[in-house]
Design a protein around this motif. Structure first.
Motif, PDB file in Angstrom:
ATOM      1  N   GLY A   1     195.688  28.625  99.494  1.00 55.00           N
ATOM      2  CA  GLY A   1     194.541  27.723  99.425  1.00 55.00           C
ATOM      3  C   GLY A   1     194.670  26.740  98.293  1.00 55.00           C
ATOM      4  N   VAL A   2     193.708  25.833  98.202  1.00 60.64           N
ATOM      5  CA  VAL A   2     193.743  24.793  97.166  1.00 60.64           C
ATOM      6  C   VAL A   2     193.571  25.391  95.780  1.00 60.64           C
ATOM      7  N   VAL A   3     192.652  26.340  95.644  1.00 62.36           N
ATOM      8  CA  VAL A   3     192.471  27.022  94.357  1.00 62.36           C
ATOM      9  C   VAL A   3     193.592  28.040  94.198  1.00 62.36           C
ATOM     10  N   SER A   4     194.408  27.851  93.199  1.00 63.25           N
ATOM     11  CA  SER A   4     195.581  28.709  92.996  1.00 63.25           C
ATOM     12  C   SER A   4     195.175  30.080  92.470  1.00 63.25           C
ATOM     13  N   ILE A   5     195.525  31.101  93.258  1.00 64.84           N
ATOM     14  CA  ILE A   5     195.311  32.489  92.848  1.00 64.84           C
ATOM     15  C   ILE A   5     196.595  33.246  93.157  1.00 64.84           C
ATOM     16  N   SER A   6     197.255  33.757  92.135  1.00 63.37           N
ATOM     17  CA  SER A   6     198.507  34.483  92.341  1.00 63.37           C
ATOM     18  C   SER A   6     198.236  35.966  92.509  1.00 63.37           C
ATOM     19  N   PHE A   7     199.168  36.628  93.164  1.00 62.11           N
ATOM     20  CA  PHE A   7     199.015  38.061  93.404  1.00 62.11           C
ATOM     21  C   PHE A   7     199.023  38.839  92.088  1.00 62.11           C
TER      22      PHE A   7
ATOM     23  N   ILE B   1     195.548  39.184  90.204  1.00 60.86           N
ATOM     24  CA  ILE B   1     194.440  39.710  91.002  1.00 60.86           C
ATOM     25  C   ILE B   1     193.445  40.493  90.140  1.00 60.86           C
ATOM     26  N   PHE B   2     193.925  41.146  89.084  1.00 58.55           N
ATOM     27  CA  PHE B   2     193.033  41.918  88.219  1.00 58.55           C
ATOM     28  C   PHE B   2     192.646  41.150  86.958  1.00 58.55           C
ATOM     29  N   ASN B   3     193.052  39.890  86.894  1.00 55.00           N
ATOM     30  CA  ASN B   3     192.742  39.077  85.717  1.00 55.00           C
ATOM     31  C   ASN B   3     192.320  37.672  86.144  1.00 55.00           C
ATOM     32  N   MET B   4     191.434  37.600  87.142  1.00 53.48           N
ATOM     33  CA  MET B   4     191.025  36.315  87.667  1.00 53.48           C
ATOM     34  C   MET B   4     189.921  35.699  86.818  1.00 53.48           C
ATOM     35  N   SER B   5     189.910  34.363  86.835  1.00 52.54           N
ATOM     36  CA  SER B   5     188.808  33.652  86.190  1.00 52.54           C
ATOM     37  C   SER B   5     187.564  33.763  87.066  1.00 52.54           C
ATOM     38  N   HIS B   6     186.430  33.313  86.534  1.00 47.16           N
ATOM     39  CA  HIS B   6     185.189  33.384  87.309  1.00 47.16           C
ATOM     40  C   HIS B   6     185.291  32.535  88.578  1.00 47.16           C
ATOM     41  N   GLU B   7     185.892  31.357  88.474  1.00 49.09           N
ATOM     42  CA  GLU B   7     186.046  30.476  89.636  1.00 49.09           C
ATOM     43  C   GLU B   7     186.924  31.128  90.694  1.00 49.09           C
ATOM     44  N   GLN B   8     188.031  31.722  90.263  1.00 50.80           N
ATOM     45  CA  GLN B   8     188.936  32.381  91.204  1.00 50.80           C
ATOM     46  C   GLN B   8     188.248  33.570  91.879  1.00 50.80           C
TER      47      GLN B   8
ATOM     48  N   VAL C   1     185.006  33.966  92.455  1.00 50.52           N
ATOM     49  CA  VAL C   1     184.020  33.460  93.414  1.00 50.52           C
ATOM     50  C   VAL C   1     184.707  32.989  94.692  1.00 50.52           C
ATOM     51  N   VAL C   2     185.820  32.259  94.557  1.00 55.06           N
ATOM     52  CA  VAL C   2     186.561  31.772  95.721  1.00 55.06           C
ATOM     53  C   VAL C   2     187.078  32.936  96.563  1.00 55.06           C
ATOM     54  N   MET C   3     187.604  33.960  95.895  1.00 53.93           N
ATOM     55  CA  MET C   3     188.160  35.111  96.604  1.00 53.93           C
ATOM     56  C   MET C   3     187.075  35.892  97.354  1.00 53.93           C
ATOM     57  N   VAL C   4     185.971  36.195  96.671  1.00 50.50           N
ATOM     58  CA  VAL C   4     184.931  37.045  97.247  1.00 50.50           C
ATOM     59  C   VAL C   4     184.053  36.289  98.240  1.00 50.50           C
TER      60      VAL C   4
ATOM     61  N   ARG D   1     196.784  25.622 107.008  1.00 51.06           N
ATOM     62  CA  ARG D   1     196.428  25.404 105.606  1.00 51.06           C
ATOM     63  C   ARG D   1     197.569  24.829 104.783  1.00 51.06           C
ATOM     64  N   ILE D   2     198.817  25.011 105.226  1.00 49.52           N
ATOM     65  CA  ILE D   2     199.949  24.555 104.415  1.00 49.52           C
ATOM     66  C   ILE D   2     200.664  23.335 104.981  1.00 49.52           C
ATOM     67  N   ILE D   3     200.424  22.994 106.248  1.00 46.39           N
ATOM     68  CA  ILE D   3     201.203  21.943 106.888  1.00 46.39           C
ATOM     69  C   ILE D   3     200.915  20.558 106.292  1.00 46.39           C
ATOM     70  N   ILE D   4     199.655  20.308 105.878  1.00 48.51           N
ATOM     71  CA  ILE D   4     199.321  19.038 105.224  1.00 48.51           C
ATOM     72  C   ILE D   4     198.585  19.316 103.910  1.00 48.51           C
ATOM     73  N   TYR D   5     199.029  20.349 103.226  1.00 48.53           N
ATOM     74  CA  TYR D   5     198.417  20.764 101.960  1.00 48.53           C
ATOM     75  C   TYR D   5     198.275  19.567 101.023  1.00 48.53           C
ATOM     76  N   PRO D   6     197.130  19.423 100.329  1.00 48.23           N
ATOM     77  CA  PRO D   6     195.999  20.347 100.159  1.00 48.23           C
ATOM     78  C   PRO D   6     194.914  20.228 101.226  1.00 48.23           C
ATOM     79  N   PHE D   7     195.151  19.415 102.263  1.00 49.40           N
ATOM     80  CA  PHE D   7     194.172  19.312 103.351  1.00 49.40           C
ATOM     81  C   PHE D   7     194.426  20.428 104.361  1.00 49.40           C
ATOM     82  N   GLU D   8     193.550  20.516 105.359  1.00 50.77           N
ATOM     83  CA  GLU D   8     193.632  21.635 106.302  1.00 50.77           C
ATOM     84  C   GLU D   8     193.465  21.164 107.738  1.00 50.77           C
TER      85      GLU D   8
END
Length: 316
Positions: free
Chosen positions: A21-27, A30-37, A39-42, A283-290
């Motif tokens: 996705g557009v908001v970068s979240i690495s595997f 996963i246990f050290n996400m920012s508040h923005e990450q 919210v996006v995940m949940v 999601r990836i073919i014309i990233y960051p668009f969908e």
């Protein structure tokens, strides 16, 4: 390829979907996400993943049920006017009730879907030339008539944009609090599995089913009621998804055979895998668009559909 391999592929694709996705979240974070990450995940990616899996499984099973009951491999919610009838039902609910609730829209979509299915079956009874390709062509024409009626009243009441939004399947708008209706599909999928043997007998024809002691009409009505409710729920949650209920049961049938009870789990898992693959690609073919899921599914599914047609012609 067995079920453990398919489940493993589904898990891998699910993980990839969560971290794409557009908001970068690495595997690793996963246990050290920012508040923005977080919210996006949940609020977005987990609901999106759940809705993709449920929609993929349930719509594929809808196609399998319709193909079994009509004894035609090319009948599905897309080629029998089912999706178009659900859209007409939603439109009527909006015209009758100014502020139609989600429940009312679902109820109207279900009623119109059941009515259109019964009409389609009556039309099939009158057709003498029941070629495997001719029947879905009749269904497509029937669906186009319903779609034309829908667009006519949409233009008359200036709600074309609302109607067009139902034409496009899109998971980007799926967020927490706006997708939970799709959970209704889960008990219906379980019910379809429990009644699989009865659907097999019903698929043998009315005379054979009655000779075997089966209530043919009740079984047919139950099967199409399951299809109608699932189609209505998926349409209202994520929009129309073409070809899914058509190609997945055919692919499963080629690999694992035609026993409904045996192939239903494979159909469900393969449907979820296929929809996940199309969503990730979109999601990836014309990233960051969908790209909307309906477009990727239509392109890939349409190509597979053409292949299935030529394959049947070569074998026939």
């Amino acid at each position: 390829m067995g079920k453990p391999v398919l489940i493993f592929i589904l898990i891998i694709l699910s993980v990839v979907s969560l971290f794409t996705g557009v908001v970068s979240i690495s595997f690793t974070s996963i246990f050290n996400m920012s508040h923005e990450q977080y919210v996006v995940m949940v609020a977005s990616r987990v609901p999106r993943l759940i809705s993709i899996i449920i929609a993929g499984m349930s719509m594929s099973i809808c196609g399998l049920i319709m193909q079994q009951l009509t004894r035609n491999k090319f009948v599905s919610p897309t080629t029998a006017g089912t999706m178009d009838a659900a859209r007409l039902g939603v439109l009527v609910s909006m015209l009758v009730f100014t502020n139609a609730t989600l429940f009312r829209r679902t109820l109207f979509a279900f009623i119109f879907t059941m009515l259109s299915t019964m009409i389609f079956l009556k039309v099939l009874e009158k057709i003498r030339y029941k070629n495997v390709v001719f029947v879905p062509l009749v269904g497509i024409m029937f669906g186009n008539i319903i779609a034309s009626i829908t667009m006519f009243f949409a233009y008359r009441n200036d709600i074309v944009q609302n109607v067009n939004s139902w034409l496009i399947g899109d998971f980007s708008s799926v967020i927490r609090g706006r997708y939970e209706l799709i959970y209704i599909s889960i008990p219906l999928v379980i019910l379809a599995y429990l009644y699989a043997n009865r659907f097999i007998v019903a698929g043998l024809g009315e005379d054979m089913a009655k000779n075997l002691g089966l209530n043919y009409k009740a079984t047919i009505n139950l099967g199409f009621a399951i299809v109608s409710i699932i189609t209505s729920v998926v349409l209202l949650t994520v929009g129309a998804i073409p070809f899914l209920g058509l190609i997945i049961p055919n692919i499963v049938s080629i690999i694992w055979g035609d026993n409904l009870k045996k192939t239903l789990p494979y159909t469900a898992i393969c449907g979820a895998i296929f929809l996940l693959m199309c969503d990730i690609l979109g999601r990836i073919i014309i990233y960051p668009f969908e790209v909307p899921i309906s477009l990727t599914v239509a392109i890939i599914g349409g190509t597979i559909f053409i292949y299935l047609l030529f394959r049947r012609e070569l074998r026939g």
